[in-house]
Design a protein around this motif. Sequence first.
Motif, PDB file in Angstrom:
ATOM      1  N   ASP A   1       0.845  -1.181  -0.052  1.00  0.00           N
ATOM      2  CA  ASP A   1       0.047   0.040  -0.087  1.00  0.00           C
ATOM      3  C   ASP A   1       0.802   1.231  -0.049  1.00  0.00           C
ATOM      4  O   ASP A   1       0.464   2.447  -0.795  1.00  0.00           O
ATOM      5  CB  ASP A   1      -0.912  -0.011   1.305  1.00  0.00           C
ATOM      6  N   LYS A   2       2.042   1.308   0.775  1.00  0.00           N
ATOM      7  CA  LYS A   2       2.902   2.420   0.783  1.00  0.00           C
ATOM      8  C   LYS A   2       3.514   2.596  -0.589  1.00  0.00           C
ATOM      9  O   LYS A   2       3.774   3.791  -0.958  1.00  0.00           O
ATOM     10  CB  LYS A   2       3.995   2.161   1.877  1.00  0.00           C
ATOM     11  N   VAL A   3       3.776   1.446  -1.069  1.00  0.00           N
ATOM     12  CA  VAL A   3       4.627   1.633  -2.535  1.00  0.00           C
ATOM     13  C   VAL A   3       3.770   2.062  -3.489  1.00  0.00           C
ATOM     14  O   VAL A   3       3.771   2.835  -4.588  1.00  0.00           O
ATOM     15  CB  VAL A   3       4.900   0.383  -2.799  1.00  0.00           C
ATOM     16  N   LEU A   4       2.265   1.792  -3.375  1.00  0.00           N
ATOM     17  CA  LEU A   4       1.149   2.040  -4.235  1.00  0.00           C
ATOM     18  C   LEU A   4       0.931   3.566  -4.380  1.00  0.00           C
ATOM     19  O   LEU A   4       0.812   4.510  -5.266  1.00  0.00           O
ATOM     20  CB  LEU A   4       0.016   1.382  -4.065  1.00  0.00           C
ATOM     21  N   PHE A   5       1.024   4.053  -3.095  1.00  0.00           N
ATOM     22  CA  PHE A   5       0.671   5.419  -2.665  1.00  0.00           C
ATOM     23  C   PHE A   5       2.022   6.293  -3.357  1.00  0.00           C
ATOM     24  O   PHE A   5       1.662   7.391  -3.554  1.00  0.00           O
ATOM     25  CB  PHE A   5       0.613   5.767  -1.121  1.00  0.00           C
ATOM     26  N   ALA A   6       3.403   5.768  -3.154  1.00  0.00           N
ATOM     27  CA  ALA A   6       4.308   6.564  -3.700  1.00  0.00           C
ATOM     28  C   ALA A   6       4.379   6.691  -5.169  1.00  0.00           C
ATOM     29  O   ALA A   6       4.470   7.723  -5.998  1.00  0.00           O
ATOM     30  CB  ALA A   6       5.605   5.449  -3.239  1.00  0.00           C
ATOM     31  N   GLY A   7       3.752   5.431  -5.967  1.00  0.00           N
ATOM     32  CA  GLY A   7       3.578   5.446  -7.309  1.00  0.00           C
ATOM     33  C   GLY A   7       2.576   6.560  -7.527  1.00  0.00           C
ATOM     34  O   GLY A   7       2.776   7.334  -8.679  1.00  0.00           O
ATOM     35  N   ALA A   8       1.509   6.711  -6.713  1.00  0.00           N
ATOM     36  CA  ALA A   8       0.365   7.646  -7.185  1.00  0.00           C
ATOM     37  C   ALA A   8       0.985   8.983  -7.240  1.00  0.00           C
ATOM     38  O   ALA A   8       0.696   9.946  -7.881  1.00  0.00           O
ATOM     39  CB  ALA A   8      -0.754   7.521  -6.072  1.00  0.00           C
ATOM     40  N   VAL A   9       1.903   9.442  -6.000  1.00  0.00           N
ATOM     41  CA  VAL A   9       2.495  10.687  -6.158  1.00  0.00           C
ATOM     42  C   VAL A   9       3.428  10.925  -7.192  1.00  0.00           C
ATOM     43  O   VAL A   9       3.211  12.096  -7.893  1.00  0.00           O
ATOM     44  CB  VAL A   9       3.241  10.805  -4.729  1.00  0.00           C
ATOM     45  N   PHE A  10       4.104   9.947  -7.525  1.00  0.00           N
ATOM     46  CA  PHE A  10       4.825   9.936  -8.870  1.00  0.00           C
ATOM     47  C   PHE A  10       3.954  10.474 -10.049  1.00  0.00           C
ATOM     48  O   PHE A  10       4.380  11.299 -11.080  1.00  0.00           O
ATOM     49  CB  PHE A  10       5.858   8.731  -8.937  1.00  0.00           C
ATOM     50  N   HIS A  11       3.035   9.599 -10.324  1.00  0.00           N
ATOM     51  CA  HIS A  11       2.068   9.933 -11.066  1.00  0.00           C
ATOM     52  C   HIS A  11       1.706  11.448 -11.180  1.00  0.00           C
ATOM     53  O   HIS A  11       1.438  12.265 -12.405  1.00  0.00           O
ATOM     54  CB  HIS A  11       0.790   8.933 -11.487  1.00  0.00           C
ATOM     55  N   CYS A  12       1.252  11.739 -10.130  1.00  0.00           N
ATOM     56  CA  CYS A  12       0.576  13.217 -10.038  1.00  0.00           C
ATOM     57  C   CYS A  12       1.679  14.346 -10.187  1.00  0.00           C
ATOM     58  O   CYS A  12       1.483  15.273 -10.991  1.00  0.00           O
ATOM     59  CB  CYS A  12       0.035  13.412  -8.534  1.00  0.00           C
ATOM     60  N   ALA A  13       2.880  14.066  -9.734  1.00  0.00           N
ATOM     61  CA  ALA A  13       4.107  14.912 -10.228  1.00  0.00           C
ATOM     62  C   ALA A  13       4.499  14.980 -11.802  1.00  0.00           C
ATOM     63  O   ALA A  13       4.516  16.046 -12.215  1.00  0.00           O
ATOM     64  CB  ALA A  13       5.485  14.552  -9.273  1.00  0.00           C
ATOM     65  N   GLY A  14       4.293  13.864 -12.230  1.00  0.00           N
ATOM     66  CA  GLY A  14       4.612  13.685 -13.824  1.00  0.00           C
ATOM     67  C   GLY A  14       3.580  14.446 -14.520  1.00  0.00           C
ATOM     68  O   GLY A  14       3.730  15.087 -15.438  1.00  0.00           O
ATOM     69  N   GLY A  15       2.204  14.235 -14.239  1.00  0.00           N
ATOM     70  CA  GLY A  15       1.085  14.766 -14.843  1.00  0.00           C
ATOM     71  C   GLY A  15       1.300  16.133 -14.767  1.00  0.00           C
ATOM     72  O   GLY A  15       0.932  17.045 -15.778  1.00  0.00           O
ATOM     73  N   VAL A  16       1.419  16.666 -13.466  1.00  0.00           N
ATOM     74  CA  VAL A  16       1.328  18.272 -13.398  1.00  0.00           C
ATOM     75  C   VAL A  16       2.738  18.790 -14.250  1.00  0.00           C
ATOM     76  O   VAL A  16       2.541  19.944 -14.842  1.00  0.00           O
ATOM     77  CB  VAL A  16       1.354  18.459 -11.847  1.00  0.00           C
ATOM     78  N   SER A  17       3.726  18.082 -14.355  1.00  0.00           N
ATOM     79  CA  SER A  17       4.926  18.574 -15.112  1.00  0.00           C
ATOM     80  C   SER A  17       4.521  18.659 -16.644  1.00  0.00           C
ATOM     81  O   SER A  17       4.888  19.510 -17.141  1.00  0.00           O
ATOM     82  CB  SER A  17       6.224  17.482 -15.008  1.00  0.00           C
ATOM     83  N   ASP A  18       3.962  17.573 -17.039  1.00  0.00           N
ATOM     84  CA  ASP A  18       3.425  17.616 -18.516  1.00  0.00           C
ATOM     85  C   ASP A  18       2.489  18.724 -18.694  1.00  0.00           C
ATOM     86  O   ASP A  18       2.445  19.215 -19.808  1.00  0.00           O
ATOM     87  CB  ASP A  18       2.935  16.171 -18.824  1.00  0.00           C
ATOM     88  N   VAL A  19       1.427  18.761 -17.914  1.00  0.00           N
ATOM     89  CA  VAL A  19       0.578  19.936 -18.096  1.00  0.00           C
ATOM     90  C   VAL A  19       1.230  21.218 -18.093  1.00  0.00           C
ATOM     91  O   VAL A  19       0.852  22.099 -19.106  1.00  0.00           O
ATOM     92  CB  VAL A  19      -0.558  19.855 -17.214  1.00  0.00           C
ATOM     93  N   SER A  20       2.277  21.572 -17.498  1.00  0.00           N
ATOM     94  CA  SER A  20       3.111  22.863 -17.203  1.00  0.00           C
ATOM     95  C   SER A  20       3.565  22.903 -18.603  1.00  0.00           C
ATOM     96  O   SER A  20       3.562  24.020 -19.337  1.00  0.00           O
ATOM     97  CB  SER A  20       3.870  22.628 -16.168  1.00  0.00           C
ATOM     98  N   GLY A  21       4.211  21.821 -19.051  1.00  0.00           N
ATOM     99  CA  GLY A  21       4.939  22.172 -20.632  1.00  0.00           C
ATOM    100  C   GLY A  21       3.761  22.357 -21.483  1.00  0.00           C
ATOM    101  O   GLY A  21       4.131  23.225 -22.513  1.00  0.00           O
ATOM    102  N   TYR A  22       2.749  21.673 -21.807  1.00  0.00           N
ATOM    103  CA  TYR A  22       1.707  22.065 -22.803  1.00  0.00           C
ATOM    104  C   TYR A  22       1.075  23.247 -22.513  1.00  0.00           C
ATOM    105  O   TYR A  22       0.935  24.200 -23.628  1.00  0.00           O
ATOM    106  CB  TYR A  22       0.591  21.018 -22.541  1.00  0.00           C
ATOM    107  N   CYS A  23       0.918  23.934 -21.400  1.00  0.00           N
ATOM    108  CA  CYS A  23       0.549  25.187 -21.168  1.00  0.00           C
ATOM    109  C   CYS A  23       1.599  26.377 -21.730  1.00  0.00           C
ATOM    110  O   CYS A  23       1.007  27.365 -21.990  1.00  0.00           O
ATOM    111  CB  CYS A  23       0.356  25.346 -19.738  1.00  0.00           C
TER     112      CYS A  23
END
Length: 257
Positions: free
Chosen positions: A118-140
Amino acid sequence: MNNRLIQISGFLISSLGWVFVMCTLAMDNWRVAQIGGEGGSFIIKVAWQWSNLWKDCFTDSASITNCRYFPVIWRITPYLQGVQGLLLGGITLGFFGVVLCFVGMECTYIGGADKTKDKVLFAGAVFHCAGGVSDVSGYCLYYNSIVRTTFTQTAGQGILRYELGPPIFVGLVGCLFILLGAVLYTVTVYQVICPESEVVYAHGGGTYMTPRSRGSAYYRPPRLHESYMSSRRSSSSKSSKLSQTTPTKISERDAFV
């Protein structure tokens, strides 16, 4: 709904989002400008000027394309450097997020105990959020540069006014899928990461409190038990006082005799 089904849905949705984002890196027509076709000598002859993250191309009416590839990264436009860095950094974070979420899912037999997964899954979700925000910033950032040039009133006559191409919209949809998958991951492990204390009523009216963390639980006795214990303490205190006063009286009588 079963946690496994939610996690599998989150994995498929987030992986599809990363596929969309990676496809945009290879797509053309990030920005498109039409040249000619407005009357006069250009009424038949039309050409297009288009660009992506790696090259700038010109296509004439005979479908002949000539491209000029961008030089090394430190010699291109600064905003284009930022877009490339944000997108590549987001994809790198997404790779680690996909690996961690695959290890932490309940349907896989790797990762150790349930709490560790569960902790590993939560860490993966945090990485997904950080990567998604980074990509959204690039497109914007890319979108802002195009819109600022298109709608400015001080642009010269030789400045091309570009339009947005399909890759930007495909990338934004992919980022939406990535963030949605991260939310689905977080929902399945929220109760494990942030547990709530529960009250269990024991026999006789007492309450047993389960702890939020790994500390020991405690038992709260009922009020009748507390009143009984207080009465016993008061009676024992009175008997102790009586035992303290009695020997003094006996000693005075013996002294008189």
